[in-house]
Design a protein around this motif. Structure first.
Motif, mmCIF file in Angstrom:
data_model
loop_
_atom_site.group_PDB
_atom_site.id
_atom_site.type_symbol
_atom_site.label_atom_id
_atom_site.label_comp_id
_atom_site.label_asym_id
_atom_site.label_seq_id
_atom_site.Cartn_x
_atom_site.Cartn_y
_atom_site.Cartn_z
ATOM 1 N N ARG A 252 37.839 -46.070 -1.924
ATOM 2 C CA ARG A 252 38.853 -46.049 -0.863
ATOM 3 C C ARG A 252 38.565 -47.117 0.186
ATOM 4 O O ARG A 252 39.488 -47.721 0.735
ATOM 5 C CB ARG A 252 38.913 -44.665 -0.224
ATOM 6 C CG ARG A 252 39.504 -43.625 -1.146
ATOM 7 C CD ARG A 252 39.850 -42.340 -0.430
ATOM 8 N NE ARG A 252 40.642 -41.462 -1.287
ATOM 9 C CZ ARG A 252 41.257 -40.374 -0.878
ATOM 10 N NH1 ARG A 252 41.175 -40.012 0.398
ATOM 11 N NH2 ARG A 252 41.959 -39.631 -1.719
ATOM 12 N N VAL B 234 37.878 -40.836 -14.118
ATOM 13 C CA VAL B 234 37.141 -39.758 -13.451
ATOM 14 C C VAL B 234 35.651 -40.040 -13.582
ATOM 15 O O VAL B 234 35.155 -40.347 -14.671
ATOM 16 C CB VAL B 234 37.479 -38.383 -14.059
ATOM 17 C CG1 VAL B 234 36.591 -37.297 -13.452
ATOM 18 C CG2 VAL B 234 38.949 -38.057 -13.846
ATOM 19 N N SER C 99 39.635 -42.762 -7.399
ATOM 20 C CA SER C 99 40.426 -42.950 -6.186
ATOM 21 C C SER C 99 40.036 -41.974 -5.076
ATOM 22 O O SER C 99 40.425 -42.165 -3.923
ATOM 23 C CB SER C 99 41.917 -42.810 -6.498
ATOM 24 O OG SER C 99 42.190 -41.554 -7.098
ATOM 25 N N ASP C 100 39.265 -40.927 -5.418
ATOM 26 C CA ASP C 100 38.775 -39.993 -4.406
ATOM 27 C C ASP C 100 37.372 -40.347 -3.921
ATOM 28 O O ASP C 100 36.858 -39.688 -3.007
ATOM 29 C CB ASP C 100 38.755 -38.561 -4.964
ATOM 30 C CG ASP C 100 40.164 -37.989 -5.100
ATOM 31 O OD1 ASP C 100 41.087 -38.562 -4.514
ATOM 32 O OD2 ASP C 100 40.312 -36.976 -5.817
ATOM 33 N N GLN C 101 36.753 -41.337 -4.549
ATOM 34 C CA GLN C 101 35.415 -41.750 -4.153
ATOM 35 C C GLN C 101 35.492 -42.602 -2.879
ATOM 36 O O GLN C 101 36.328 -43.505 -2.760
ATOM 37 C CB GLN C 101 34.743 -42.565 -5.268
ATOM 38 C CG GLN C 101 34.727 -41.883 -6.627
ATOM 39 C CD GLN C 101 33.707 -40.765 -6.727
ATOM 40 O OE1 GLN C 101 32.899 -40.572 -5.833
ATOM 41 N NE2 GLN C 101 33.735 -40.017 -7.827
ATOM 42 N N GLY D 194 32.969 -35.942 -11.574
ATOM 43 C CA GLY D 194 33.800 -34.776 -11.330
ATOM 44 C C GLY D 194 35.079 -35.000 -10.556
ATOM 45 O O GLY D 194 35.818 -34.042 -10.305
ATOM 46 N N LYS D 195 35.382 -36.234 -10.184
ATOM 47 C CA LYS D 195 36.632 -36.477 -9.467
ATOM 48 C C LYS D 195 37.115 -37.900 -9.736
ATOM 49 O O LYS D 195 36.318 -38.771 -10.122
ATOM 50 C CB LYS D 195 36.474 -36.236 -7.970
ATOM 51 C CG LYS D 195 35.421 -37.085 -7.290
ATOM 52 C CD LYS D 195 35.317 -36.709 -5.798
ATOM 53 C CE LYS D 195 34.233 -37.518 -5.090
ATOM 54 N NZ LYS D 195 34.130 -37.152 -3.654
ATOM 55 N N PRO D 196 38.432 -38.144 -9.561
ATOM 56 C CA PRO D 196 38.966 -39.485 -9.811
ATOM 57 C C PRO D 196 38.258 -40.537 -8.954
ATOM 58 O O PRO D 196 37.820 -40.254 -7.828
ATOM 59 C CB PRO D 196 40.438 -39.362 -9.428
ATOM 60 C CG PRO D 196 40.744 -37.910 -9.504
ATOM 61 C CD PRO D 196 39.477 -37.196 -9.123
#
Length: 405
Positions: free
Chosen positions: A300, A287, A294-296, A290-292
């Motif tokens: 991706r 993380v 994999s969400d960046q 504030g987010k994994p």
């Protein structure tokens, strides 16, 4: 062009995948532990022996070699299997007796060796009883042009006398590398492509001195026999050790390096697939802001781009393999050069992104991606540097275009 896998290939791939799950992936950690515990040993750790026995008993042995001596597969059949082997680069090829440089040396002996040479050296190599090395590159000349080599091979009665220095001779630090296939010059006055010959040099021949192991971007590659610098000083071997005829060395080298180049590319596709898997797993477990990961968006982008590049690479590799089977290595020359240019650069990009996603861990010994990066970067030199292949490919394209005018 039909790249659909036939029934035998599908069966072998399923069998090989199961073999990897049962005998290869589970020993990777122990393999590294044993390697670290024996810093002076230039050979695979002993944990690999049960995997070799399992591969042999299951018929997953010498898959690279066509004909009766091997598995009888075509290049197109072997390609997806070699890709699977590339997923565990240090273990799987050795476990199945499909590791370079032995594969290329076995192909040379299979195609050009005399019955006596085959009995003495090919038979134990096929059985996995010994290893070998290919002594071509030299430190004093630009070996990207194979006609530059200076090592001399001089006829003296019933013997040849060899003098010269070789380096980055892969696998030669392994004491079980019992024979070297050496390329040198028998006639410096001949046509530049007829000066070279190949000859068998047993490791224990007087005058053969293994000086040191060469490192590759800091890695010594001990587990697959390192890369040796070797002096050959007044080395005498029987004239019967010559492979083929005098002056045939350059042609034999080309016959050896063609399949070798595409084998590298097949294994690289396996490295790329596993690097992408590790990239995705790492991104999902970390993380940042504030987010994994994999969400960046940038991560991706790397994941999507990696998949696209892998599919492109695989298709080009399969096309080259298909052409080698249907029109021969010479007819597939353009595609072999293209894949040799594309594969290392493509996979280097993917592994680099896997290193980046792993953060500091990607630079460490705790994950395989740093070492993979070094190995992939090396393949932009092995079997001919990028620039040589690009020059030859461009020359061919120019000639082809000119012939239309």
């Amino acid at each position: 062009m039909d790249f659909a896998l036939d029934a035998r290939t599908l069966e072998l791939r399923e069998q090989l995948t199961a073999f990897m799950d049962e005998h290869v992936y589970p020993i990777e950690a122990t393999y590294q532990e044993q390697l670290d515990a024996a810093p002076d040993v230039w050979a695979p750790p002993p944990i690999i022996e049960p995997a070799k026995e399992a591969a042999r008993s299951q018929g997953l042995w010498n898959l690279f070699l066509p004909g009766e001596d091997g598995a009888g597969l075509t290049n197109l059949q072997y390609a997806p299997l070699c890709e699977v082997l590339g997923r565990s680069l240090h273990i799987a090829p050795v476990a199945t007796n499909c590791a370079a440089p032995d594969t290329g040396n076995m192909e040379v002996l299979h195609m050009f060796g005399t019955p006596e040479q085959q009995e003495q050296w090919l038979t134990p190599l096929l059985a996995g009883e010994i290893r070998s090395a290919f002594a071509m590159t030299e430190p004093r000349v630009a070996s990207s042009d194979a006609t530059n080599i200076e090592t001399s091979i001089v006829r003296d009665g019933d013997e040849y006398v060899i003098n010269g220095r070789k380096w980055y001779i892969s696998g030669a630090m392994n004491p079980n590398a019992k024979v070297f296939i050496l390329m040198g010059k028998t006639d410096p006055s001949a046509d530049r492509h007829r000066q070279q010959s190949m000859i068998l040099v047993p490791r224990d021949t007087p005058g053969v001195e293994v000086r040191r192991g060469m490192k590759v971007l800091g890695y010594d590659d001990r587990d697959h026999g390192g890369h040796a610098e070797i002096d050959f000083t007044d080395v005498r071997v029987p004239a019967s050790n010559l492979i083929g005829e005098e002056g045939a060395g350059f042609a034999i080298a080309q016959a050896r390096l063609g399949p070798g180049r595409i084998h590298h590319c097949m294994r690289l596709t396996g490295i790329a697939e596993r690097s992408l898997e590790l990239m995705i797993d790492r991104a999902a477990s970390r993380v940042a802001f504030g987010k994994p990961l994999s969400d960046q968006g940038v991560i991706r982008d790397w994941i999507a781009e990696s998949r696209v590049r892998i599919e492109q690479l695989r298709l080009l590799t399969l096309k080259a393999a298909w052409l080698m089977d249907t029109v021969g290595n010479k007819g597939a020359h353009t595609e072999i050069q293209a894949i040799k240019i594309a594969a290392p650069a493509t996979v280097e990009w993917i592994v680099d992104k896997a290193v980046q996603v792993h953060g500091a861990g990607g630079l460490s010994q705790d994950f395989p991606v740093a070492e993979w990066y070094a190995q992939v970067r090396t393949l932009r030199f092995a079997d001919g540097p990028d620039e040589v292949h690009k020059n030859a490919l461009a020359r061919h394209e120019i000639r082809r275009r000119s012939a239309r005018d």
